[in-house]
Motif scaffolding. Structure first.
Motif, short mmCIF file in Angstrom:
data_model
loop_
_atom_site.label_atom_id
_atom_site.label_comp_id
_atom_site.label_asym_id
_atom_site.label_seq_id
_atom_site.Cartn_x
_atom_site.Cartn_y
_atom_site.Cartn_z
N PRO A 222 0.80 -1.23 0.00
CA PRO A 222 0.00 0.00 0.00
C PRO A 222 0.83 1.27 0.00
O PRO A 222 1.98 1.28 0.41
CB PRO A 222 -0.76 -0.12 1.32
CG PRO A 222 0.22 -0.80 2.24
CD PRO A 222 0.98 -1.78 1.35
N TYR A 223 0.22 2.31 -0.51
CA TYR A 223 0.69 3.66 -0.28
C TYR A 223 -0.29 4.26 0.73
O TYR A 223 -1.50 4.18 0.53
CB TYR A 223 0.65 4.50 -1.57
CG TYR A 223 1.70 4.18 -2.59
CD1 TYR A 223 1.77 4.89 -3.77
CD2 TYR A 223 2.62 3.16 -2.41
CE1 TYR A 223 2.74 4.63 -4.74
CE2 TYR A 223 3.59 2.87 -3.36
CZ TYR A 223 3.64 3.61 -4.52
OH TYR A 223 4.59 3.34 -5.47
N LEU A 224 0.22 4.81 1.80
CA LEU A 224 -0.62 5.24 2.91
C LEU A 224 -0.49 6.73 3.15
O LEU A 224 0.60 7.30 3.02
CB LEU A 224 -0.23 4.47 4.18
CG LEU A 224 -0.50 2.97 4.10
CD1 LEU A 224 0.41 2.20 5.03
CD2 LEU A 224 -1.96 2.68 4.43
N PHE A 225 -1.59 7.34 3.51
CA PHE A 225 -1.64 8.78 3.66
C PHE A 225 -2.46 9.14 4.91
O PHE A 225 -3.39 8.42 5.29
CB PHE A 225 -2.34 9.43 2.46
CG PHE A 225 -1.73 9.11 1.13
CD1 PHE A 225 -2.05 7.93 0.49
CD2 PHE A 225 -0.86 9.99 0.53
CE1 PHE A 225 -1.49 7.62 -0.75
CE2 PHE A 225 -0.30 9.70 -0.71
CZ PHE A 225 -0.63 8.52 -1.34
N TRP A 226 -2.12 10.28 5.48
CA TRP A 226 -2.98 10.94 6.45
C TRP A 226 -3.27 12.35 5.93
O TRP A 226 -2.35 13.10 5.56
CB TRP A 226 -2.33 11.04 7.82
CG TRP A 226 -2.49 9.82 8.66
CD1 TRP A 226 -1.60 8.82 8.86
CD2 TRP A 226 -3.63 9.49 9.47
NE1 TRP A 226 -2.10 7.88 9.72
CE2 TRP A 226 -3.34 8.26 10.11
CE3 TRP A 226 -4.86 10.12 9.73
CZ2 TRP A 226 -4.25 7.64 10.99
CZ3 TRP A 226 -5.75 9.50 10.60
CH2 TRP A 226 -5.44 8.28 11.22
N LYS B 151 2.86 10.93 4.24
CA LYS B 151 2.60 9.79 3.37
C LYS B 151 3.71 8.75 3.55
O LYS B 151 4.84 9.08 3.93
CB LYS B 151 2.56 10.23 1.91
CG LYS B 151 3.86 10.86 1.44
CD LYS B 151 3.72 11.49 0.08
CE LYS B 151 5.04 12.14 -0.36
NZ LYS B 151 4.91 12.89 -1.64
N TYR B 152 3.35 7.51 3.28
CA TYR B 152 4.33 6.42 3.27
C TYR B 152 4.24 5.70 1.95
O TYR B 152 3.16 5.20 1.56
CB TYR B 152 4.07 5.44 4.42
CG TYR B 152 4.96 4.23 4.32
CD1 TYR B 152 4.49 3.03 3.79
CD2 TYR B 152 6.29 4.30 4.73
CE1 TYR B 152 5.32 1.93 3.67
CE2 TYR B 152 7.12 3.20 4.60
CZ TYR B 152 6.63 2.03 4.07
OH TYR B 152 7.46 0.94 3.94
N THR C 148 -3.85 3.69 -1.20
CA THR C 148 -3.94 3.39 -2.62
C THR C 148 -2.75 2.49 -2.97
O THR C 148 -1.96 2.15 -2.10
CB THR C 148 -3.94 4.66 -3.48
OG1 THR C 148 -4.17 4.30 -4.85
CG2 THR C 148 -2.62 5.41 -3.38
N PHE C 149 -2.65 2.10 -4.25
CA PHE C 149 -1.51 1.31 -4.65
C PHE C 149 -1.19 1.58 -6.12
O PHE C 149 -2.07 1.96 -6.89
CB PHE C 149 -1.75 -0.19 -4.43
CG PHE C 149 -2.79 -0.79 -5.35
CD1 PHE C 149 -4.13 -0.65 -5.08
CD2 PHE C 149 -2.41 -1.51 -6.47
CE1 PHE C 149 -5.09 -1.20 -5.93
CE2 PHE C 149 -3.35 -2.06 -7.33
CZ PHE C 149 -4.70 -1.90 -7.05
N THR C 150 0.06 1.39 -6.50
CA THR C 150 0.50 1.64 -7.87
C THR C 150 -0.15 0.66 -8.82
O THR C 150 -0.25 -0.53 -8.54
CB THR C 150 2.02 1.50 -7.98
OG1 THR C 150 2.63 2.44 -7.11
CG2 THR C 150 2.48 1.76 -9.40
N GLY C 151 -0.63 1.20 -9.94
CA GLY C 151 -1.25 0.36 -10.94
C GLY C 151 -2.74 0.23 -10.77
O GLY C 151 -3.43 -0.33 -11.60
N GLY C 152 -3.26 0.78 -9.69
CA GLY C 152 -4.69 0.68 -9.45
C GLY C 152 -5.42 1.97 -9.77
O GLY C 152 -6.55 2.15 -9.33
N GLY C 153 -4.75 2.82 -10.54
CA GLY C 153 -5.37 4.10 -10.85
C GLY C 153 -5.23 5.08 -9.73
O GLY C 153 -5.64 6.22 -9.85
N ASN C 154 -4.67 4.62 -8.64
CA ASN C 154 -4.38 5.49 -7.51
C ASN C 154 -5.59 6.11 -6.86
O ASN C 154 -5.49 7.10 -6.17
CB ASN C 154 -3.39 6.59 -7.90
CG ASN C 154 -2.10 6.00 -8.37
OD1 ASN C 154 -1.73 4.90 -7.98
ND2 ASN C 154 -1.41 6.71 -9.23
#
Lengths: 115, 114
Positions: free
Chosen positions: B31-35, B49-50, B94-100
């Protein structure tokens, strides 16, 4: 530079009318997203643009909702025959995928009230 | 399908006290993680973000978050809360390749008592 801008900031309309919401992304950002924030549903994804094409429109709740993007920049979200359940804050975001950056930057939103 | 859980709907802390807001995600891919933080009548502002690398990330306004893969968590922390931190906080993934497209948690409303 300037951030994401949205217009109008507030919109009151009558049930059955059509509305258009506009989003100006950050200059140079190739990706653009629309989200909806409502009391009952929280923050929901609506549609995603990469350039002028929309590879993912899976979040549009019905065929009354449509969106377009022209010139790889401005986007318009159109709601036809508005219903009271369409009342929400519509948020636009943009990101620069060219830099392989996934961070989305949000505009202030358009608050839509359907009477 | 991915999901994000923020178990605390409301949190009240005293000014100067420490803060931890919880976030758990359910996701198959990396995952890409955000607050994000939202003040009343405002849009969403990115706090931090991570994407990868060091699991402890620093953000704006003195916030930090730690990614724990084993617990599927990305909790937000601040050692000393200021009255101006009162707002609603959203965790997103979100994740890369998933349209974000971002999947958001339901948010945590923070109240700060003076």
């Amino acid at each position: 530079g300037a951030g994401v801008s949205q217009s109008p900031s507030n919109k009151v309309t009558e049930k059955g009318k059509d509305v258009e919401l506009r989003c100006d992304p950050i200059s140079g950002h190739t990706a653009l997203y629309w989200y909806r924030q409502s009391l009952g549903q929280g923050l929901e994804f609506l549609i995603y643009f990469q350039g002028n094409s929309a590879p993912d429109k899976s979040g549009l709740p019905s065929d009354r909702f449509s969106a377009e993007r022209t010139g790889g920049s401005v986007s318009t979200l159109t709601i036809q025959r508005t219903q009271q359940e369409d009342s929400a804050v519509y948020l636009c975001a943009s990101s620069n995928r060219a830099l392989n950056s996934e961070t989305q930057y949000f505009g202030p939103g358009t608050r839509l009230l359907v009477l | 399908a991915q999901s994000v859980t923020q178990p605390d709907i409301h949190i009240t802390v005293s000014e100067g006290a420490s803060l931890e807001l919880r976030c758990n995600y359910s996701y198959g891919a990396t995952p890409y993680l955000f607050w994000y933080v939202q003040s009343p009548g405002q849009g969403l502002q990115l706090l931090l973000k991570y994407f990868s690398g060091d699991t402890l990330v620093q953000g704006i306004k003195g916030f930090e978050a730690e990614f724990k893969r084993s617990q599927s968590s990305f909790n937000l922390r601040k050692p000393s809360v200021h009255w101006s931190d009162a707002a609603e906080y959203f965790c997103a993934v979100t994740f890369t390749g998933g349209g974000n497209k971002l999947t958001f948690g339901t948010g945590t409303q923070l109240k700060v008592e003076l």
